[in-house]
Design a protein around this motif. Structure first.
Motif, PDB file in Angstrom:
ATOM      1  N   GLY A  37      36.616  56.974  22.759  1.00 28.99           N
ATOM      2  CA  GLY A  37      37.692  55.796  22.704  1.00 28.99           C
ATOM      3  C   GLY A  37      37.006  54.491  22.694  1.00 28.99           C
ATOM      4  O   GLY A  37      36.093  54.138  22.694  1.00 28.99           O
ATOM      5  N   ARG A  38      38.118  53.463  23.270  1.00 27.40           N
ATOM      6  CA  ARG A  38      37.831  52.273  23.545  1.00 27.40           C
ATOM      7  C   ARG A  38      37.172  52.105  24.982  1.00 27.40           C
ATOM      8  O   ARG A  38      36.868  50.828  25.356  1.00 27.40           O
ATOM      9  CB  ARG A  38      38.718  51.398  23.100  1.00 27.40           C
ATOM     10  CG  ARG A  38      39.365  51.142  21.845  1.00 27.40           C
ATOM     11  CD  ARG A  38      40.319  50.160  21.640  1.00 27.40           C
ATOM     12  NE  ARG A  38      39.948  49.151  22.458  1.00 27.40           N
ATOM     13  CZ  ARG A  38      40.468  47.816  22.273  1.00 27.40           C
ATOM     14  NH1 ARG A  38      41.648  47.729  21.494  1.00 27.40           N
ATOM     15  NH2 ARG A  38      40.352  46.757  23.138  1.00 27.40           N
ATOM     16  N   LYS A  39      36.890  52.994  25.769  1.00 25.72           N
ATOM     17  CA  LYS A  39      36.690  52.910  26.983  1.00 25.72           C
ATOM     18  C   LYS A  39      35.206  52.632  27.108  1.00 25.72           C
ATOM     19  O   LYS A  39      34.287  53.251  26.477  1.00 25.72           O
ATOM     20  CB  LYS A  39      37.029  54.225  27.859  1.00 25.72           C
ATOM     21  CG  LYS A  39      38.536  54.348  28.048  1.00 25.72           C
ATOM     22  CD  LYS A  39      38.875  55.830  28.236  1.00 25.72           C
ATOM     23  CE  LYS A  39      40.219  56.009  28.291  1.00 25.72           C
ATOM     24  NZ  LYS A  39      40.927  57.600  28.533  1.00 25.72           N
ATOM     25  N   THR A  40      35.036  52.042  27.995  1.00 21.56           N
ATOM     26  CA  THR A  40      33.473  51.526  28.627  1.00 21.56           C
ATOM     27  C   THR A  40      33.097  51.950  30.092  1.00 21.56           C
ATOM     28  O   THR A  40      34.239  51.811  30.951  1.00 21.56           O
ATOM     29  CB  THR A  40      32.917  50.290  28.246  1.00 21.56           C
ATOM     30  OG1 THR A  40      34.023  49.440  28.466  1.00 21.56           O
ATOM     31  CG2 THR A  40      33.069  49.983  26.632  1.00 21.56           C
ATOM     32  N   LEU A  41      31.926  51.782  30.471  1.00 26.20           N
ATOM     33  CA  LEU A  41      31.505  51.937  31.608  1.00 26.20           C
ATOM     34  C   LEU A  41      30.432  50.792  32.056  1.00 26.20           C
ATOM     35  O   LEU A  41      29.502  50.520  31.112  1.00 26.20           O
ATOM     36  CB  LEU A  41      31.012  53.398  32.225  1.00 26.20           C
ATOM     37  CG  LEU A  41      30.734  53.975  33.329  1.00 26.20           C
ATOM     38  CD1 LEU A  41      32.151  54.164  33.801  1.00 26.20           C
ATOM     39  CD2 LEU A  41      29.973  55.035  33.359  1.00 26.20           C
ATOM     40  N   VAL A  57      31.315  47.398  46.054  1.00 30.75           N
ATOM     41  CA  VAL A  57      32.080  47.962  45.208  1.00 30.75           C
ATOM     42  C   VAL A  57      33.555  48.032  45.650  1.00 30.75           C
ATOM     43  O   VAL A  57      34.308  47.513  44.728  1.00 30.75           O
ATOM     44  CB  VAL A  57      31.634  49.323  45.017  1.00 30.75           C
ATOM     45  CG1 VAL A  57      32.392  50.527  45.793  1.00 30.75           C
ATOM     46  CG2 VAL A  57      31.765  50.035  43.469  1.00 30.75           C
ATOM     47  N   ARG A  58      33.800  47.983  46.890  1.00 34.28           N
ATOM     48  CA  ARG A  58      35.117  47.725  47.411  1.00 34.28           C
ATOM     49  C   ARG A  58      35.532  46.242  46.951  1.00 34.28           C
ATOM     50  O   ARG A  58      36.764  46.357  46.417  1.00 34.28           O
ATOM     51  CB  ARG A  58      35.235  47.983  48.938  1.00 34.28           C
ATOM     52  CG  ARG A  58      36.517  48.541  49.335  1.00 34.28           C
ATOM     53  CD  ARG A  58      36.340  49.041  50.649  1.00 34.28           C
ATOM     54  NE  ARG A  58      35.474  49.994  51.129  1.00 34.28           N
ATOM     55  CZ  ARG A  58      34.737  50.106  52.399  1.00 34.28           C
ATOM     56  NH1 ARG A  58      34.867  49.146  53.142  1.00 34.28           N
ATOM     57  NH2 ARG A  58      33.991  50.928  52.308  1.00 34.28           N
ATOM     58  N   ALA A  59      34.713  45.371  47.132  1.00 33.13           N
ATOM     59  CA  ALA A  59      35.248  44.226  46.922  1.00 33.13           C
ATOM     60  C   ALA A  59      35.353  43.977  45.267  1.00 33.13           C
ATOM     61  O   ALA A  59      36.394  43.269  45.022  1.00 33.13           O
ATOM     62  CB  ALA A  59      34.281  43.102  47.251  1.00 33.13           C
ATOM     63  N   CYS A  60      34.527  44.422  44.705  1.00 33.45           N
ATOM     64  CA  CYS A  60      34.479  44.544  43.207  1.00 33.45           C
ATOM     65  C   CYS A  60      35.869  44.995  42.610  1.00 33.45           C
ATOM     66  O   CYS A  60      36.614  44.397  41.784  1.00 33.45           O
ATOM     67  CB  CYS A  60      33.446  44.895  42.530  1.00 33.45           C
ATOM     68  SG  CYS A  60      31.865  44.049  42.604  1.00 33.45           S
ATOM     69  N   LYS A  61      35.965  46.214  43.217  1.00 31.22           N
ATOM     70  CA  LYS A  61      37.354  46.762  42.541  1.00 31.22           C
ATOM     71  C   LYS A  61      38.353  46.103  42.797  1.00 31.22           C
ATOM     72  O   LYS A  61      39.324  46.113  41.906  1.00 31.22           O
ATOM     73  CB  LYS A  61      37.574  48.196  43.389  1.00 31.22           C
ATOM     74  CG  LYS A  61      36.642  49.368  42.934  1.00 31.22           C
ATOM     75  CD  LYS A  61      36.343  50.515  43.839  1.00 31.22           C
ATOM     76  CE  LYS A  61      37.551  51.173  44.152  1.00 31.22           C
ATOM     77  NZ  LYS A  61      37.290  52.676  44.791  1.00 31.22           N
ATOM     78  N   ALA A  65      40.202  44.352  39.340  1.00 29.34           N
ATOM     79  CA  ALA A  65      41.269  45.265  39.191  1.00 29.34           C
ATOM     80  C   ALA A  65      40.814  46.640  38.428  1.00 29.34           C
ATOM     81  O   ALA A  65      41.190  46.750  37.233  1.00 29.34           O
ATOM     82  CB  ALA A  65      42.506  44.602  38.524  1.00 29.34           C
ATOM     83  N   CYS A  66      39.610  47.333  38.930  1.00 27.32           N
ATOM     84  CA  CYS A  66      39.166  48.281  38.156  1.00 27.32           C
ATOM     85  C   CYS A  66      38.586  49.271  39.180  1.00 27.32           C
ATOM     86  O   CYS A  66      38.555  49.072  40.336  1.00 27.32           O
ATOM     87  CB  CYS A  66      38.024  47.969  37.117  1.00 27.32           C
ATOM     88  SG  CYS A  66      36.596  47.527  38.098  1.00 27.32           S
ATOM     89  N   ASN A  67      38.472  50.672  38.887  1.00 25.32           N
ATOM     90  CA  ASN A  67      37.877  51.474  39.391  1.00 25.32           C
ATOM     91  C   ASN A  67      36.401  51.373  39.833  1.00 25.32           C
ATOM     92  O   ASN A  67      35.754  50.819  38.666  1.00 25.32           O
ATOM     93  CB  ASN A  67      38.144  52.842  39.345  1.00 25.32           C
ATOM     94  CG  ASN A  67      38.400  53.870  40.534  1.00 25.32           C
ATOM     95  OD1 ASN A  67      37.600  53.618  41.655  1.00 25.32           O
ATOM     96  ND2 ASN A  67      38.840  55.032  40.636  1.00 25.32           N
ATOM     97  N   LEU A  82      31.192  50.851  37.473  1.00 28.41           N
ATOM     98  CA  LEU A  82      32.667  50.085  37.290  1.00 28.41           C
ATOM     99  C   LEU A  82      33.282  50.496  35.948  1.00 28.41           C
ATOM    100  O   LEU A  82      32.714  50.695  35.140  1.00 28.41           O
ATOM    101  CB  LEU A  82      32.648  48.526  37.500  1.00 28.41           C
ATOM    102  CG  LEU A  82      32.101  48.009  38.924  1.00 28.41           C
ATOM    103  CD1 LEU A  82      31.763  46.563  38.636  1.00 28.41           C
ATOM    104  CD2 LEU A  82      32.967  48.204  39.836  1.00 28.41           C
ATOM    105  N   GLN A  83      34.593  50.658  35.881  1.00 26.92           N
ATOM    106  CA  GLN A  83      35.307  51.079  34.737  1.00 26.92           C
ATOM    107  C   GLN A  83      35.363  49.859  33.981  1.00 26.92           C
ATOM    108  O   GLN A  83      35.887  48.967  34.354  1.00 26.92           O
ATOM    109  CB  GLN A  83      36.620  51.889  35.150  1.00 26.92           C
ATOM    110  CG  GLN A  83      36.150  53.100  35.598  1.00 26.92           C
ATOM    111  CD  GLN A  83      37.427  53.928  36.066  1.00 26.92           C
ATOM    112  OE1 GLN A  83      38.555  53.437  35.846  1.00 26.92           O
ATOM    113  NE2 GLN A  83      37.363  55.211  36.503  1.00 26.92           N
TER     114      GLN A  83
END
Lengths: 110, 306
Positions: A37-41, A57-61, A65-67, A82-83
């Protein structure tokens, strides 16, 4: 008395140091991959292992606002995942936090 | 340059006389031009206007030749527009293929279409140009004043542009190519229709460009029977253009002089970019897809490996 010319200079000092950085050319590659779909990584490869990627990664999340996760890869070391399309965000964040110099960043993808 | 300019008008004259063409007015103007031309050669440093003049000279030659032949054959009807029409079109085709385009071409095309009637017009234009030139150079020649830096700089660049247009970068080294034709196939695949054509214009192996595209986009894909590239994933033309631009910057244009006239050769596992214009040779980055995250179904992968 020290004469600069006579000082022993190790020509491989840089080489040894950079090879320790587990990055081939010191570049941080930011890539994007399409999912269904429109999802990316977004993947970030080549961050120095001196840094604690888990903390990053904790700070980036929180910031984007992503996982996200840290993936261990036998060849490329620890890779940040990152999602969503976070290329812009991660580039800005990495340079702003001073982890990476802007000229070290290499953004791939479309 | 001077020689050329002296040479050209005479040529033109001869041809005009040969044709015995019906334009009396043109003859009259011809004399005008022949009078004016030496004056022009007198002050050598005529930048753009010279170009214009040379262009028109060249064109006249062509025209005359054509009509000469036609007259021999037909002995009538000096104006045959249909005979001329095809040529500009051919030039169009050539333009698309050839990477660099002089901007003189567009001028040519326009004027050719206009046919013989505009001989007079052209000459008029030229007359105007020369007046302009004299205006411009009036303050150069007469006075003893100091020239400003800007003026001199402009002059140098004008002369450079005139004498060898290919040297002045930025002006002529325009890299024009067809846009990639990107069409969606179904919902999950994208077709890059003119992939091989673009490879040809870039003078690169399709495999190399394919590797780069797939590595950059982080997907898989292949070239199908109709020589189009099928890429997995949804991509728009703009995105592909972006990637192509990056490819050209890294693997096609010379890193030193930015000329696209380069050869990519493999040497001891490394790719080297050899420039045909400036002769520089430098290694380019190898294509690596790098880390690829798992995006498909894990179960499927496990089934495949196990």
């Amino acid at each position: 008395m020290s004469i600069q010319n006579l000082n022993t200079f190790d020509p491989f000092a840089d080489a040894i140091k950079s090879s320790e950085d587990d990055v081939q050319d010191g570049l941080v590659h930011v890539r994007i991959q399409q999912r269904n779909g429109r999802k990316t990584l977004t993947t970030v490869q080549g961050l120095s292992s001196e840094y604690d990627l888990k903390k990053i990664v904790r700070a980036c999340k929180k910031e984007f606002a992503c996982n996200g996760t840290v993936v261990e890869h036998p060849e490329y070391g620890e890779v940040l995942q990152l999602q969503g399309d976070q290329r812009e965000n991660i580039c800005q964040w990495l340079t702003k936090s001073g982890l990476v110099k802007p000229e070290q960043l290499k953004v791939h993808g479309f | 340059m001077d020689e050329d300019m002296i040479f050209d008008p005479s040529l033109k004259k001869k041809k005009k006389k040969k044709t015995g063409f019906d334009i009396d007015a043109a003859l009259a103007e011809q004399e005008n031009t022949s009078v004016e031309a030496p004056a022009e050669t007198g002050d050598v440093d005529v930048p753009d206007d010279d170009n214009l003049d040379l262009d028109t000279f060249g064109k006249k030659k062509k025209k005359k030749k054509k009509f000469f032949n036609l007259e021999e054959i037909e002995n009538a009807l000096p104006e045959t527009p249909p005979a001329e029409e095809p040529e500009p079109q051919e030039e169009d085709a050539v333009d698309d293929l050839v990477l660099e385009i002089d901007f003189s071409k567009s001028k040519k095309k326009k004027k050719k279409k206009n046919n013989v009637d505009d001989l007079t017009v052209e000459d008029d234009i030229k007359g105007e140009d020369q007046e302009n030139v004299e205006d411009v150079h009036g303050d150069w020649i007469g006075s003893d004043r100091d020239y400003t830096y800007d003026e001199l700089l402009e002059r140098v660049f004008d002369i450079m542009r005139e004498k060898n247009p290919s040297m002045v970068s930025g002006k002529k080294q325009k890299f024009i190519m067809r846009p990639p034709q990107v069409v969606r196939i179904g919902t999950k695949k994208t077709s890059f229709a003119n992939f091989t054509e673009i490879c040809k214009t870039l003078h690169r192996q399709p495999k190399h460009l394919l590797d780069f595209l797939l590595a950059e986009l982080g997907t898989s894909g292949s070239v199908d029977g109709n020589s189009q590239l099928i890429i997995k994933g949804r991509f728009q033309q703009k995105q592909i253009e972006n990637v192509l631009r990056r490819y050209i910057k890294e693997y096609v244009t010379c890193h030193t002089c930015r000329s696209p006239d380069t050869i990519l050769q493999k040497d001891t596992r490394l790719f080297f970019l050899q420039c045909e214009t400036c002769g520089s040779r430098c290694s380019v980055a190898s294509i690596k897809s790098g880390f690829q995250a798992v995006t498909g179904k894990r179960a499927a992968i496990r089934a495949k490996t196990a």
